[in-house]
Design a protein around this motif. Sequence first.
Motif, PDB file in Angstrom:
ATOM      1  N   LYS A 314      38.880  21.710  63.490  1.00 58.57           N
ATOM      2  CA  LYS A 314      37.962  22.439  62.609  1.00 58.57           C
ATOM      3  C   LYS A 314      37.352  21.539  61.548  1.00 58.57           C
ATOM      4  CE  LYS A 314      40.200  26.992  63.003  1.00 58.57           C
ATOM      5  NZ  LYS A 314      40.987  28.030  62.296  1.00 58.57           N
ATOM      6  N   ARG A 315      38.112  20.535  61.103  1.00 52.59           N
ATOM      7  CA  ARG A 315      37.630  19.651  60.037  1.00 52.59           C
ATOM      8  C   ARG A 315      36.809  18.470  60.558  1.00 52.59           C
ATOM      9  NH1 ARG A 315      43.031  20.497  58.051  1.00 52.59           N
ATOM     10  NH2 ARG A 315      43.669  18.452  58.846  1.00 52.59           N
ATOM     11  N   HIS A 316      36.790  18.273  61.864  1.00 45.93           N
ATOM     12  CA  HIS A 316      36.077  17.117  62.423  1.00 45.93           C
ATOM     13  C   HIS A 316      34.565  17.316  62.295  1.00 45.93           C
ATOM     14  CE1 HIS A 316      34.712  14.110  65.346  1.00 45.93           C
ATOM     15  NE2 HIS A 316      35.899  13.528  65.148  1.00 45.93           N
ATOM     16  N   PRO A 317      33.810  16.241  61.988  1.00 49.53           N
ATOM     17  CA  PRO A 317      32.351  16.379  61.825  1.00 49.53           C
ATOM     18  C   PRO A 317      31.640  16.968  63.042  1.00 49.53           C
ATOM     19  CG  PRO A 317      33.080  14.245  61.009  1.00 49.53           C
ATOM     20  CD  PRO A 317      34.269  14.885  61.656  1.00 49.53           C
ATOM     21  N   LEU A 318      32.157  16.712  64.243  1.00 54.74           N
ATOM     22  CA  LEU A 318      31.500  17.249  65.435  1.00 54.74           C
ATOM     23  C   LEU A 318      31.601  18.773  65.524  1.00 54.74           C
ATOM     24  CD1 LEU A 318      32.433  14.770  68.318  1.00 54.74           C
ATOM     25  CD2 LEU A 318      30.171  15.194  67.356  1.00 54.74           C
ATOM     26  N   ALA A 319      32.581  19.357  64.852  1.00 54.23           N
ATOM     27  CA  ALA A 319      32.767  20.811  64.949  1.00 54.23           C
ATOM     28  C   ALA A 319      31.528  21.562  64.477  1.00 54.23           C
ATOM     29  CB  ALA A 319      33.994  21.238  64.153  1.00 54.23           C
ATOM     30  N   ARG A 320      30.896  21.065  63.437  1.00 50.17           N
ATOM     31  CA  ARG A 320      29.689  21.738  62.942  1.00 50.17           C
ATOM     32  C   ARG A 320      28.537  21.603  63.933  1.00 50.17           C
ATOM     33  NH1 ARG A 320      27.574  23.925  58.409  1.00 50.17           N
ATOM     34  NH2 ARG A 320      25.319  23.765  58.147  1.00 50.17           N
ATOM     35  N   ALA A 321      28.416  20.421  64.543  1.00 51.49           N
ATOM     36  CA  ALA A 321      27.341  20.210  65.511  1.00 51.49           C
ATOM     37  C   ALA A 321      27.514  21.079  66.751  1.00 51.49           C
ATOM     38  CB  ALA A 321      27.285  18.738  65.909  1.00 51.49           C
ATOM     39  N   MET A 322      28.744  21.471  67.019  1.00 55.03           N
ATOM     40  CA  MET A 322      29.040  22.230  68.234  1.00 55.03           C
ATOM     41  C   MET A 322      29.284  23.709  67.977  1.00 55.03           C
ATOM     42  SD  MET A 322      31.727  19.568  69.918  1.00 55.03           S
ATOM     43  CE  MET A 322      31.228  17.959  70.547  1.00 55.03           C
ATOM     44  N   ARG A 323      29.091  24.165  66.764  1.00 54.30           N
ATOM     45  CA  ARG A 323      29.455  25.547  66.443  1.00 54.30           C
ATOM     46  C   ARG A 323      28.544  26.553  67.145  1.00 54.30           C
ATOM     47  NH1 ARG A 323      27.621  26.351  60.088  1.00 54.30           N
ATOM     48  NH2 ARG A 323      25.360  26.395  60.458  1.00 54.30           N
ATOM     49  N   VAL A 324      29.039  27.771  67.277  1.00 54.80           N
ATOM     50  CA  VAL A 324      28.303  28.827  67.971  1.00 54.80           C
ATOM     51  C   VAL A 324      27.585  29.716  66.957  1.00 54.80           C
ATOM     52  CG1 VAL A 324      29.736  28.864  70.027  1.00 54.80           C
ATOM     53  CG2 VAL A 324      30.413  30.208  68.045  1.00 54.80           C
ATOM     54  N   ASP A 325      26.593  30.456  67.442  1.00 55.89           N
ATOM     55  CA  ASP A 325      25.792  31.305  66.554  1.00 55.89           C
ATOM     56  C   ASP A 325      26.337  32.733  66.521  1.00 55.89           C
ATOM     57  OD1 ASP A 325      25.068  32.237  69.038  1.00 55.89           O
ATOM     58  OD2 ASP A 325      22.952  32.427  68.553  1.00 55.89           O
ATOM     59  N   LYS A 326      25.681  33.567  65.742  1.00 54.66           N
ATOM     60  CA  LYS A 326      26.159  34.936  65.538  1.00 54.66           C
ATOM     61  C   LYS A 326      26.091  35.771  66.826  1.00 54.66           C
ATOM     62  CE  LYS A 326      21.589  36.239  63.777  1.00 54.66           C
ATOM     63  NZ  LYS A 326      20.825  36.630  62.581  1.00 54.66           N
ATOM     64  N   LEU A 327      25.080  35.521  67.685  1.00 53.62           N
ATOM     65  CA  LEU A 327      24.977  36.302  68.918  1.00 53.62           C
ATOM     66  C   LEU A 327      26.163  36.018  69.841  1.00 53.62           C
ATOM     67  CD1 LEU A 327      21.167  35.933  69.742  1.00 53.62           C
ATOM     68  CD2 LEU A 327      22.308  37.677  68.382  1.00 53.62           C
ATOM     69  N   THR A 328      26.512  34.744  69.956  1.00 56.02           N
ATOM     70  CA  THR A 328      27.650  34.365  70.796  1.00 56.02           C
ATOM     71  C   THR A 328      28.941  34.963  70.256  1.00 56.02           C
ATOM     72  OG1 THR A 328      26.573  32.304  71.436  1.00 56.02           O
ATOM     73  CG2 THR A 328      28.963  32.410  71.705  1.00 56.02           C
ATOM     74  N   LEU A 329      29.146  34.858  68.953  1.00 53.03           N
ATOM     75  CA  LEU A 329      30.374  35.381  68.362  1.00 53.03           C
ATOM     76  C   LEU A 329      30.475  36.893  68.521  1.00 53.03           C
ATOM     77  CD1 LEU A 329      30.606  33.200  65.136  1.00 53.03           C
ATOM     78  CD2 LEU A 329      32.279  33.277  67.002  1.00 53.03           C
ATOM     79  N   ALA A 330      29.354  37.580  68.344  1.00 52.73           N
ATOM     80  CA  ALA A 330      29.369  39.040  68.491  1.00 52.73           C
ATOM     81  C   ALA A 330      29.705  39.444  69.925  1.00 52.73           C
ATOM     82  CB  ALA A 330      28.019  39.624  68.085  1.00 52.73           C
ATOM     83  N   ALA A 331      29.064  38.780  70.893  1.00 54.63           N
ATOM     84  CA  ALA A 331      29.321  39.103  72.300  1.00 54.63           C
ATOM     85  C   ALA A 331      30.738  38.715  72.700  1.00 54.63           C
ATOM     86  CB  ALA A 331      28.300  38.393  73.188  1.00 54.63           C
ATOM     87  N   LEU A 332      31.230  37.596  72.172  1.00 54.74           N
ATOM     88  CA  LEU A 332      32.593  37.174  72.507  1.00 54.74           C
ATOM     89  C   LEU A 332      33.617  38.130  71.911  1.00 54.74           C
ATOM     90  CD1 LEU A 332      34.563  35.167  73.728  1.00 54.74           C
ATOM     91  CD2 LEU A 332      34.335  33.768  71.657  1.00 54.74           C
ATOM     92  N   GLU A 333      33.412  38.537  70.659  1.00 54.32           N
ATOM     93  CA  GLU A 333      34.346  39.486  70.047  1.00 54.32           C
ATOM     94  C   GLU A 333      34.401  40.782  70.854  1.00 54.32           C
ATOM     95  OE1 GLU A 333      35.316  41.544  65.702  1.00 54.32           O
ATOM     96  OE2 GLU A 333      33.303  40.767  66.109  1.00 54.32           O
TER      97      GLU A 333
END
Length: 458
Positions: A314-333
């Motif tokens: 979570k703290r690695h710099p690449l984590a931000r570059a690879m993060r998911v958006d709100k649509l993905t999180l909503a559908a995944l939840e």
Amino acid sequence: MDKQLLRRIPKVDDLLRRPALEALAAEAPASAVTEAVRRTLDALRENILSGAVTELPCEEALCAEIAEACRSARLPSLRSVINATGVVLHTNLGRAALSRRALRAAEDVSRGYSTLEYDLTTGGRGQRYAHVESLLCRLTGAESALVVNNNAAAVLLTLSALTAGGEVITSRGELVEIGGSFRMPDIMAACGAVLREVGATNKTRLSDYEAAIGENTRALLKVHTSNYRIVGFTESVSPAALAELGRARGIPVIEDLGSGCFVDLTPLGIQGEPTVQDSVRAGMDVLSFSGDKLLGGPQAGILLGRKRYIDLLKRHPLARAMRVDKLTLAALEATLQAYDDGTAFQELPVLSTLSRKPEELRQAAETLCSRLQAMGVSAEAVPTDSTIGGGAVPTQTLPSFAAAISPPDGADALEARLRQRPRPIIVRIAHGRCLLDLRTLFAEDLDEIVRAFEESGA
């Protein structure tokens, strides 16, 4: 003769004044109509020069061709298709179809503002991963979770954060390549890690890993060979045995699970596909898998494991570059909630599609064929095999039934017509016939298929 035909080709401005194209301007911008005229005339010139056309089409036919070209050009490039191939997780067709609950959730958060990174309890900034982390941990038994944009990103992030500058020990028989020439050795090199292969292609023992561990070892890596199988004279190390070795030596053990299944698929006739819960119980420190394969959700790379390692990711710099958006999180939840509610097989299209019985598919194929035969289409219900796809259980198929169409002008011509519709119908060709596999057809697709044959006169 070519020059005479070329001289008789109508001018762009003259065609634009024709009533049929003036009417087209009511549904498309003038620039789009003009571009369609130019493209159509350019193609006509090329066909005359190549000898493919020896007579000019009548003005009515030419205007109809222009109108169709204009409408086709204005269709979205990314659009819905009907999957009649029988491949349940068809990578080229978007893999997992989302559940209605997931679609509603994505629509709800995209209409306006959302709690993406807002904590309602404190009134301050929140963490976007909190929306799914507790669900993932509850469903799998993992200590912590993180979601990135796909499984390749999950593997890249894990190796970058935990193994850069050191060696990663992996079985030679697990050095997979996924789609697009994405190879495990190349990923390690990009992460600054050194690959240490052990064992043989067909046999790797625990002693091979033990002998390779040295002062530069950063991790032991197990890769589920989800898109191929090595059979015959084989041996591999179980996740539990590898995890025990890692704990004894103080080395993290990472597993790339690939498809990421949450339920036992054995009752469906699918053998040997491990579940995420199996890997968690085996003691994997970090494991990753896809969200849009056997899980049945949106594209995502899901990381689970021990909190101290997931926190590093979570703290690695690449984590931000690879993060998911709100649509993905909503559908995944919403997808995960179906598992939590015990309704996954009813709600998730991937699981309900895999669960369909051959007898049900036979009846559906016969009904579709009867409707097509009533229009004069040569159609026959035939047994066939569906594949799971998406790099999952590659050596196994599921019994299915298809409507086999024998068109008078050949299967290739019919396949092209169906593929070029505003909502394309994607079929497969076998033994000179077009097959429409009922396993991957939804109930609402059948009426549209019948309309397509009515319109095409096939």
